[in-house]
Design an enzyme around this catalytic site. Structure first.
Site, PDB file in Angstrom:
ATOM      1  N   HIS A 145     -23.342 -41.564  34.608  1.00 50.34           N
ATOM      2  CA  HIS A 145     -22.391 -42.606  35.028  1.00 50.34           C
ATOM      3  C   HIS A 145     -21.134 -42.542  34.157  1.00 50.34           C
ATOM      4  O   HIS A 145     -21.220 -42.425  32.936  1.00 50.34           O
ATOM      5  CB  HIS A 145     -22.986 -44.000  34.825  1.00 50.34           C
ATOM      6  CG  HIS A 145     -24.013 -44.398  35.830  1.00 50.34           C
ATOM      7  ND1 HIS A 145     -25.292 -43.892  35.843  1.00 50.34           N
ATOM      8  CD2 HIS A 145     -23.954 -45.297  36.850  1.00 50.34           C
ATOM      9  CE1 HIS A 145     -25.972 -44.460  36.826  1.00 50.34           C
ATOM     10  NE2 HIS A 145     -25.192 -45.310  37.455  1.00 50.34           N
ATOM     11  N   ASN A 175     -25.920 -38.080  27.336  1.00 50.27           N
ATOM     12  CA  ASN A 175     -25.971 -39.210  28.266  1.00 50.27           C
ATOM     13  C   ASN A 175     -26.906 -40.310  27.779  1.00 50.27           C
ATOM     14  O   ASN A 175     -26.531 -41.488  27.737  1.00 50.27           O
ATOM     15  CB  ASN A 175     -26.432 -38.707  29.642  1.00 50.27           C
ATOM     16  CG  ASN A 175     -26.529 -39.814  30.672  1.00 50.27           C
ATOM     17  OD1 ASN A 175     -25.675 -40.691  30.742  1.00 50.27           O
ATOM     18  ND2 ASN A 175     -27.581 -39.781  31.464  1.00 50.27           N
TER      19      ASN A 175
END
EC number: 3.1.30.-
Length: 361
Positions: A145, A175
């Site tokens: 994201h 991440n």
């Protein structure tokens, strides 16, 4: 959607007539629940679409001014998308966002919703430009994201955050560890210190030879998150290599602009964008009364060129409310596609449940 409901209504009617009374009653109860869910979801989706108006789109930017692609080569095959709760400039060349922008407020982060993973392809983009779920499968990279799920204040925003148009191929440790901690720290500044923040997150493609996954999705060499806290004037950016090294550093906004060719905050002065502060790297660095010290002034990086008011106004008009066409003529299908996907899932689960009851009888 009406045809889908009609089809499954007939299917359930058949089951109702065919099987015994307990199963009939259970079937009708499930179908009633199914219909009520669709009505509630449709109402919520409509409400959300009305809430995130065009003015809400540009309000995600500092002084309603979107990041601007200064480097001409970046502008090819781009699509500006106004999502619920954040905005994206998507590139059909890299098949990733070039930036994702959001405005985090104390009120927004006071709302907590349970995470529901719903990774999906962005149907507003044509099939040749968009990334797919298959592109990321067994790639060795996470679907990372840019505007994170945990920043989202409602289900519509959460769903949008799982669009692949908001994702880049991200190294797992980057991440799940480095980036997660930076996202948590940014939210903690808002909630603990009561400071609103404007955030622009995105990839950096600086290596001469870039990797790809799937059908041409570019893997960033690094990722960045630029922040500006207007109450205190604190600005800066996090910059991390897109690998599993766990490295990250705080740099000036100008350094990121130099690397990306994007004017991240066109409404900010160059003097502000050259400043570097000791920004927090995790929630443990965030204290309610703590002020972030000025570290240094970046005199080496080339800040992005200023953008004319006419160009900024033209770009601003391209960010339209969800549910309306964007500048490239693609239709925002959030409400329709979201409901249809949920309908399919509910119907499949419902029929599977009824078949289990049939076998048990």
């Amino acid at each position: 959607m009406n045809n889908l409901i009609k089809f499954n209504h007939l299917t359930l009617n058949t089951l109702y007539l065919k099987f015994n009374q307990p199963i009939r009653h259970m079937t009708l109860a499930c179908f009633a629940l199914f219909i009520s869910q669709q009505q509630v979801h449709a109402a919520n989706s409509t409400s959300s679409s009305n809430f995130w108006s065009k003015s809400s789109c540009v309000s995600q930017f500092y002084k309603d001014t979107p990041p601007y692609l200064v480097k001409d080569s970046l502008k090819k095959n781009t699509t500006p998308i106004c999502f619920n709760g954040f905005n994206v400039m998507y590139s059909g060349m890299s098949k990733t966002p070039l930036w994702s922008a959001e405005h985090l407020t104390v009120q927004r982060l006071s709302v907590k919703i349970k995470r529901q993973d719903s990774f999906h392809e962005e149907e507003r983009l044509n099939t040749t430009s968009r990334s797919t779920l298959k592109d990321y499968r067994a790639s060795g990279y996470d679907r990372g994201h840019m505007s994170p799920n945990a920043d989202m204040p409602d289900e519509a925003s959460q769903y949008d955050s799982f669009s692949l148009a908001n994702m880049v191929p991200q190294a797992p440790k980057n991440n799940q560890e480095v980036w997660r901690k930076l996202e948590e720290a940014t939210r903690a500044v808002v909630t603990k210190q009561k400071q609103n923040v404007y955030v622009v997150t995105g990839p950096v493609y600086s290596n001469q030879k870039l990797k790809t996954v799937g059908n041409g999705v570019l893997v960033p060499s690094s990722v960045f998150k630029a922040v500006y806290y207007p109450e205190t004037g604190v600005a800066g950016a996090y910059y991390a290599p897109n690998d599993n090294s766990l490295k990250v550093k705080v740099v000036s906004i100008c350094e990121i602009e130099d690397l990306t060719g994007v004017n991240l905050f066109p409404a900010l002065s160059e003097s502000v964008k050259r400043r570097v502060y000791d920004l927090p790297l995790s929630t443990t660095d965030v204290k309610p009364a703590k002020k972030y010290a000025f570290s240094n002034l970046d005199s080496k990086s080339q800040c992005a060129n200023e953008v004319s008011e006419a160009d900024l106004n033209a770009l601003k008009k391209q960010f339209t409310a969800p549910g309306r066409p964007n500048s490239n003529g693609a239709t925002d299908s959030f409400v329709g596609s979201n409901i249809v996907q949920m309908l399919k899932q509910v119907v499949e689960n419902l029929l599977a449940f009824v078949l289990k009851l049939v076998k048990a009888s």
